[in-house]
Every structure is written in structure tokens, then in C-alpha cells.
Design an enzyme around this catalytic site. Structure first.
Site, short mmCIF file in Angstrom:
data_model
loop_
_atom_site.label_atom_id
_atom_site.label_comp_id
_atom_site.label_asym_id
_atom_site.label_seq_id
_atom_site.Cartn_x
_atom_site.Cartn_y
_atom_site.Cartn_z
N ARG A 43 0.84 -1.20 0.00
CA ARG A 43 0.00 0.00 0.00
C ARG A 43 0.88 1.26 0.00
O ARG A 43 0.54 2.26 -0.64
CB ARG A 43 -0.93 -0.03 1.21
N HIS A 45 -5.54 7.58 12.38
CA HIS A 45 -5.21 6.15 12.24
C HIS A 45 -3.76 5.94 11.78
O HIS A 45 -3.42 4.85 11.29
CB HIS A 45 -6.18 5.47 11.26
N GLY A 99 -16.75 10.93 2.85
CA GLY A 99 -16.22 9.66 2.36
C GLY A 99 -15.89 8.64 3.43
O GLY A 99 -14.88 7.96 3.34
N SER A 148 -17.76 5.45 5.92
CA SER A 148 -18.97 4.64 6.08
C SER A 148 -19.59 4.78 7.46
O SER A 148 -20.70 4.31 7.69
CB SER A 148 -18.63 3.17 5.81
N1 APR Z 1 -16.89 9.86 -3.07
C1 APR Z 1 -17.46 9.90 -1.84
N2 APR Z 1 -17.62 8.81 -1.06
C2 APR Z 1 -17.18 7.63 -1.54
C3 APR Z 1 -16.57 7.51 -2.81
C4 APR Z 1 -16.44 8.69 -3.59
N3 APR Z 1 -15.88 8.68 -4.80
N4 APR Z 1 -16.25 6.19 -3.01
C5 APR Z 1 -16.64 5.55 -1.91
N5 APR Z 1 -17.21 6.40 -1.02
C6 APR Z 1 -17.76 6.10 0.31
C7 APR Z 1 -18.38 4.73 0.41
O1 APR Z 1 -19.73 4.78 -0.03
C8 APR Z 1 -18.26 4.45 1.90
O2 APR Z 1 -19.38 4.93 2.61
O3 APR Z 1 -16.72 6.12 1.22
C9 APR Z 1 -17.03 5.26 2.31
C10 APR Z 1 -15.80 4.40 2.59
O4 APR Z 1 -16.05 3.61 3.71
P1 APR Z 1 -14.96 2.57 4.26
O5 APR Z 1 -14.45 1.73 3.15
O6 APR Z 1 -15.59 1.86 5.41
O7 APR Z 1 -13.76 3.51 4.74
P2 APR Z 1 -13.63 4.34 6.08
O8 APR Z 1 -14.95 4.83 6.55
O9 APR Z 1 -12.54 5.33 5.87
O10 APR Z 1 -13.11 3.23 7.09
C11 APR Z 1 -12.82 3.60 8.42
O11 APR Z 1 -11.94 1.43 8.83
O12 APR Z 1 -10.68 -0.50 8.60
C12 APR Z 1 -10.70 0.79 8.78
O13 APR Z 1 -8.85 1.84 9.63
C13 APR Z 1 -9.62 1.72 8.46
O14 APR Z 1 -9.63 4.12 8.55
C14 APR Z 1 -10.37 2.97 8.14
C15 APR Z 1 -11.66 2.81 8.93
#
Ligand code: APR
Length: 228
Positions: free
Chosen positions: A55, A105, A171, A173
Site C-alpha cells: 500500500r 489512524h 467519504g 462509512s
Molecule cells: N466519493 C465519496 N464517497 C465515496 C466515494 C467517492 N468517490 N467512493 C466511496 N465512497 C464512500 C463509500 O460509499 C463508503 O461509505 O466512502 C465510504 C468508505 O467507507 P470505508 O471503506 O468503510 O472507509 P472508512 O470509513 O474510511 O473506514 C474507516 O476502517 O478499517 C478501517 O482503519 C480503516 O480508517 C479505516 C476505517
């Protein structure tokens, strides 16, 4: 107006950095407990290093997108009144020009020495167990916060949330605490709250307002509306 922005993997998705929980996300191809826990590192450090080394190397191939650039523009205008708190371990906010960024993180381009506790800028691989430049012990691990560990900078983040007039989540979840709880905390302390995400997050009902679409469109639009 004091603003705290929380970002997650979705803000970097259009730069080509995979998210975690989407269909093609990192947690579809890897089990969290195999690569992102202290226990995984104790049991199979080489596999964990390979995961993070790949990564880190992949950062060379990506660039900030209009969402990162828009936040840097906002910072240039607001200065200390904007704080970006990111769950992301990439460096795209900084490469987009932002300077007031807290990586709760951790960061891919940093190594943490389990011998002396130093956090050291690290651009190469860790899989060969190189010695720590500070203490010489070969105990460098990725400087990322794994499940079960305490995020960085929580004191500063909570103070900023308490003082914020506006909290914006971009962005993410909303699946991982403590970040997922920031919206409620900020609202309880008087902030207005806004979600900018591709789809409604797990906590979308907690926000005063939610806009759904891609970050590269929504974030510049939002910044333009603020800067007039
Ligand atoms: N624009 C806006 N939102 C987006 C886009 C985009 N182009 N593409 C994806 N998303 C949204 C998805 O719909 C989702 O709701 O971004 C979100 C990503 O969610 P996750 O994959 O769960 O990432 P995140 O919320 O950063 O995860 C939190 O979990 O495992 C861990 O430590 C890791 O920091 C991370 C934490």
C-alpha cells in the site's frame, strides 16, 4: 467560523486508493484480523509488512483529486479555523496542499519503533526488518492504528469538535469508532453537521444535512459555496 472536517477512504477513492468496505474494498480481499490487529503482527509480521509495504508503494502511483485540492483551498482561506481529521493513512491531503491534518489512524509513510517508540518518516519497505535509525533495534512496525489500538490525537480532536461551528464528514462509512461518534459529539456541543458521501453512511440520520454523490464533485461545490 470554526470547521472540523473528518475524511475517510471515500475521499481518496477517485485517486485510485481502494476503500475498505465497498464491493472492491480492501476488507473484501483480506481478513481484518489477518493484517490489521496487533495479534496479526505478533503471529505473522512478514504478511502484515507485505500488506502495508504494497500500500505504501502504491502511493507513488496516485495523485490528490479535486476533493483534496478543495480542502487545501479552504484551509488557505480559513487557516486555523479549519482542522482536517483523517482516518486515511495515505498522504493525499498533504500532497494536495493541506497542512493542518491530523492522521488519527496513523500514516503509511511513517514507521513506529517498538523498541524506542520513535515515529520515523519511512518511504521504503519494512518487510526486511530494517534497524531503527534512532535506537538500532529491528522492531519497526507500520505506524498505523490497528483494531484494538487507541487512535492518535484524540485529545486535540475532541477539543476541536467541542469548539466547532460546523462538522463535515466526507467519504466514510461511519462503521468504525471513535470516528463514527464524532458527528454526535460535535452536534451535542452545538455544531451544525453535514455529510458528503457517495451513499448514505451508517450514521447518516445523525447529520443535520446529507448530500450524496462523488467527493470530487461534492467537496469542491461545498467549498465554493462557503468561499462565495
Ligand atoms: N466519493 C465519496 N464517497 C465515496 C466515494 C467517492 N468517490 N467512493 C466511496 N465512497 C464512500 C463509500 O460509499 C463508503 O461509505 O466512502 C465510504 C468508505 O467507507 P470505508 O471503506 O468503510 O472507509 P472508512 O470509513 O474510511 O473506514 C474507516 O476502517 O478499517 C478501517 O482503519 C480503516 O480508517 C479505516 C476505517
Amino acid at each position: 467560523m470554526k470547521i472540523v472536517v473528518l475524511t475517510g477512504a471515500g475521499i481518496s477513492a477517485e485517486s485510485g486508493v481502494p476503500t475498505f468496505r465497498d464491493a472492491d474494498g480492501l476488507w473484501e480481499g483480506h481478513r481484518v484480523e489477518d493484517v490489521a490487529t496487533p495479534e496479526a503482527y505478533d503471529h505473522q509480521p512478514t504478511a502484515v509488512h507485505r500488506f502495508y509495504d504494497a500500500r505504501r508503494a502504491a502511493l507513488h502511483a496516485v495523485e490528490p483529486n479535486p476533493a483534496h485540492l478543495a480542502l487545501a483551498r479552504l484551509e488557505a482561506s480559513l487557516g486555523d479555523d479549519l482542522l482536517v481529521v483523517t482516518q486515511n493513512i495515505d498522504d493525499l491531503h498533504e500532497r494536495g496542499g493541506a497542512t493542518r491534518v491530523l492522521h488519527m489512524h496513523g500514516e503509511l509513510r511513517s514507521a513506529l519503533c517498538r523498541g524506542c517508540g520513535a515515529r520515523i518518516e519511512w518511504l521504503g519497505d519494512l518487510v526486511d526488518f530494517p534497524p531503527c535509525p534512532r535506537c538500532g533495534v529491528s522492531e519497526l512496525r507500520p505506524d498505523v492504528v490497528w483494531f484494538g489500538e487507541i487512535p492518535y490525537e484524540m485529545d486535540r480532536i475532541l477539543v476541536a469538535l467541542e469548539r466547532a461551528d460546523l462538522f463535515v464528514s466526507i467519504g466514510t462509512s461511519g462503521a468504525v469508532y471513535p470516528a463514527a461518534g464524532f458527528v454526535q459529539y460535535a452536534a451535542d456541543h452545538g455544531a451544525r453537521t453535514l455529510e458528503l458521501n457517495l451513499v448514505p453512511s451508517d450514521g447518516t440520520h445523525l447529520f443535520h444535512e446529507a448530500r450524496h454523490g462523488s467527493a470530487s464533485v461534492l467537496v469542491p461545490e461545498w467549498v465554493d459555496s462557503l468561499l462565495g
